[in-house]
Every structure is written in C-alpha cells, then in structure tokens.
Design an enzyme around this catalytic site. Structure first.
Site, short mmCIF file in Angstrom:
data_model
loop_
_atom_site.label_atom_id
_atom_site.label_comp_id
_atom_site.label_asym_id
_atom_site.label_seq_id
_atom_site.Cartn_x
_atom_site.Cartn_y
_atom_site.Cartn_z
N HIS A 94 -22.52 -0.64 -21.21
CA HIS A 94 -22.27 -0.01 -19.78
C HIS A 94 -21.42 -0.95 -18.91
CE1 HIS A 94 -24.89 3.88 -19.43
NE2 HIS A 94 -24.25 3.73 -20.59
N ASP A 101 -34.36 8.45 -31.90
CA ASP A 101 -34.69 8.34 -33.29
C ASP A 101 -35.95 8.90 -33.49
OD1 ASP A 101 -35.30 7.93 -35.99
OD2 ASP A 101 -34.22 5.92 -35.91
#
Length: 296
Positions: free
Chosen positions: A42, A216
């Site tokens: 970011h 995940d």
C-alpha cells in the site's frame, strides 16, 4: 539508483536489527507478517515506496492511514516504529522509514517460509502523503481482471507480476466486508467453501463487517503456493482473487504456480524487487525521518 549495499558502511547492523524486530513480532503474532507485507504494497502503490503510509494524521494533516483501503485494516505501524527506534539507536539519522518497511516486508515473507531476495535500499522518506491518491491507486478487492491488470500496469508491473504478487494472499486475513458479496452472490465458488465463510460473515451489510477469515484456507501462516491451488478449486476468498482463475488470460499463470512452488517463489521475489523500485525518492529529495509517524 537503489542498491543492496547502500548502508553497508553507514549502518552495518541494519539488516540484523530489522530482522530481529520482525522475527519477534511475527513469532508472537504470525498474522503480523502479512500485515507488514501489505503495508509495503500500500505504500508503494501511492506515489512510490516513500514511507508515506507511515505518516500519522494530525489536526492539520490528513495522510493515507484513513483512506478507504487502509482504515481499520492497515496494521503493523507499531512494529515498524519500534524497529525504527532500534535502528536510530545504532545509526541515528541514516536509514529511512521507507527502507525499513521494504526490508521488513522481505523478512516477514522469509519468516513465514517464503523466498528470500536482496532488498535494494537508498530510498528517502516523503514529507507528504495523499489520502486521495491512496483512495484511487490501491487495487480494490472488487476489481475485475482487466482493472487489476491496469492498476498494476499503471505502476510498471506486468500481468505476471500482478498474479505473482496476488500470491501474497497465501498469508493473512480479510474482513467480511470485503468478501461478503462473493460468498453470497457469486457462482464461481466452491459451495462448501461459500457456506463455511458465510458462517462468520452475516449477509446483512454492517453486520460482522470486521469479522476475519484467512485468505488461504489451507495454510494461513505459511508462505506457500496453496493460494493458487485454492483458486483452481474455486476457493478464492476475494472477488479479486478468483478472477485470476476464471477462464481468462491469467488462468495459465495460476496453473503454472499451482504446479511449481519454485516458479512462484522466484517470480514473487522478482516482482517484489520491481515493486520496491516504484518511484523512490533519492539524492536530496525527501528526508530521513527521525520517527516514522511524522515529518522532521
């Protein structure tokens, strides 16, 4: 302009200092590795890797931390600030916060079992930050494949880089607000997986928005290639995950990474180096902040 040995004489203990800070943070809270990696991503996507995301808002300054993509989700600032303090003790006024974040991102990946790479350094710290740029430049979880390709291309990253970097979602968590639409409305999703994720993410907007789920499902604190195997089984958590394997141009890349952990690891490392090269401040531009949360 960046080099791997920029601080080799001016701050010889830099790498070991950062590594020990990351190691203690990630061992006490494995999720922190993903948080630090995301902070770097970011940072780099908003006016380059210049440490701008680390600047705290004040009454007279609005930075990036409360932009939509960061508010209530960007974390790890304290870890970076603590590492910066330790580095300042050893080498006052020498090492930028931008570089500390770049090194810490690599160390986080390695600590969770991912690939290693030599981090290029020599960045300087921005004196400003832009909430507007953070709102417009950081890729969103609702993006289509073509939007993701464009968003990465705008900062010089290829489609292959984008798919490799998305593999960072082999670690970390996402908030319900970012996957609600996918688990309730989309059809290219494994039914049992959708049902499981609905349990911790109520359908009503505003209800349970901050509830977390692992990006995940198999190994949320191991940096491996199972993210790509999940995509092939229609178990991508975010819309922006599953579009990478949905009959489009990137299916073959996902298939390749799913079959070959080594090719994912080497492409991921190369893409991280490329991302770290986005528009750095060098020479006499910017400054070396004394503390990461505010300009000097």
């Amino acid at each position: 302009q960046l080099t791997t040995n920029f601080y080799s004489t001016s701050c010889p203990n830099l790498l070991s200092t950062v590594k020990s800070g990351v190691k203690s943070a990630v061992s006490s809270q494995p999720r922190m590795g993903a948080s630090i990696l995301r902070l770097f991503f970011h940072d780099c996507f908003v006016n380059g890797c210049d440490g701008s995301i680390l600047l705290d808002d004040t009454s007279s300054f609005t930075g990036e931390q409360n932009a939509g993509p960061n508010r209530n989700s960007a974390r790890g600032f304290t870890v970076i600030n603590d590492i910066k303090s330790a580095v300042e003790k050893a080498c006052p006024g020498v090492v930028s916060c931008a570089d500390i974040l770049a090194i810490a991102a690599r160390d986080s990946v390695v600590q969770l079992g991912g690939p290693n790479w030599n981090v290029k350094v020599g960045r300087r710290d921005a004196k400003t930050a832009s909430q507007a740029a953070a709102n417009s430049n950081i890729p969103a979880p609702s993006m289509s494949l073509s939007q993701l390709i464009s968003s990465f291309s705008a900062v010089g990253l290829s489609t292959r880089d984008m798919v490799a970097l998305s593999g960072a979602h082999t670690i970390g968590q996402s908030r319900c607000v970012n996957f609600r639409a996918r688990v309730y409305n989309e059809t290219n999703i494994n039914a049992a997986f959708a049902t499981l994720r609905q349990r911790s993410c109520p359908r009503a907007a505003g209800s349970g928005d901050a509830n977390l789920a692992p990006l995940d499902i198999n190994s949320a604190t191991s940096f491996d290639n199972s993210y790509f195997k999940n995509l092939m089984a229609q178990r991508g958590l975010l819309h922006s995950d599953q579009v990478l394997f949905n009959g489009g141009s990137t299916d073959s890349i996902v298939r390749g990474y799913s079959n070959s952990p080594s090719s994912f690891n080497s492409d991921f490392a190369a893409a991280m180096i490329k991302m770290g090269d986005i528009s750095p401040l060098t020479g006499s531009s910017g400054e070396i902040r004394k503390v990461c949360g505010k300009t000097n």
